[in-house]
Design a protein around this motif. Sequence first.
Motif, short mmCIF file in Angstrom:
data_model
loop_
_atom_site.label_atom_id
_atom_site.label_comp_id
_atom_site.label_asym_id
_atom_site.label_seq_id
_atom_site.Cartn_x
_atom_site.Cartn_y
_atom_site.Cartn_z
N UNK A 82 4.83 -4.77 -0.66
CA UNK A 82 4.96 -4.73 -2.13
C UNK A 82 4.22 -3.51 -2.65
N UNK A 83 4.73 -2.94 -3.69
CA UNK A 83 4.08 -1.76 -4.26
C UNK A 83 3.04 -2.20 -5.29
N UNK A 85 -1.47 -2.31 -5.84
CA UNK A 85 -2.71 -1.68 -5.42
C UNK A 85 -3.30 -2.37 -4.19
N UNK A 86 -3.44 -3.68 -4.27
CA UNK A 86 -4.06 -4.43 -3.16
C UNK A 86 -3.18 -4.36 -1.92
N UNK A 87 -1.87 -4.47 -2.07
CA UNK A 87 -0.98 -4.43 -0.91
C UNK A 87 -0.99 -3.06 -0.22
N UNK A 88 -1.03 -1.98 -1.00
CA UNK A 88 -1.09 -0.64 -0.42
C UNK A 88 -2.37 -0.48 0.40
N UNK A 142 1.48 4.10 1.80
CA UNK A 142 2.13 4.35 0.51
C UNK A 142 3.65 4.32 0.66
N UNK A 143 4.14 4.74 1.81
CA UNK A 143 5.59 4.80 2.05
C UNK A 143 6.15 3.50 2.62
N UNK A 144 5.42 2.87 3.53
CA UNK A 144 5.91 1.66 4.19
C UNK A 144 4.91 0.53 3.93
#
Length: 189
Positions: free
Chosen positions: A114-115, A117-120, A109-111
């Motif tokens: 891209x922000x 859903x799938x990228x997190x 969530x921090x690093x």
Amino acid sequence: MNAFRLAGDMTHLLSIILLLLKIRTTKSCAGISLKTQELYVLVFISRYLDLFKTYYSLYNTMMKIIFLGTSIGIVWYMRYHKVVKQTYDKDEDTFRHHLLVLPCFALAFLIHRNFTFIEIFWTFSLYLEAVAILPQLVLLQRFSNIDNLTGTYVFLLGAYRGLYLFNWVYRFFTESHKVRWIRKLLPFI
């Protein structure tokens, strides 16, 4: 796709197939950590959220389905198969694996790149995969007699991670980098 990535994928696939064959043929999961296997299922589910959204290639789609299916199959055998589940020693598999999930998710969530859903969740899967082997290693440390198939499985997982390290080094030097986001986050590197 470069040779290091292909070799890494095949080594990882071989480790999973070897483990599944060991469980099916011996009807035993002695020496195998269910907690590590559950973490791998979580890794693959969170990594492959794009499976039905984005098509990259037949190879990519098939590998995602195979990794998901075989990992879920291993957990099913260890939890529900009437003979195999009796060979699982939960008194020895005591690593508190759930304590790995939250820090990995917080880090994702921090690093992340891209922000979204799938990228997190993809980033979370990378962090979780880096520590998913810990319950298996702790379990192996407790066993005085490790069978060859279990040892080979752990060796192949290590080889897979090593090949992926070479993959990332190779990609760093051969692909163009539009954004070096980690350098922006950690300028002292």
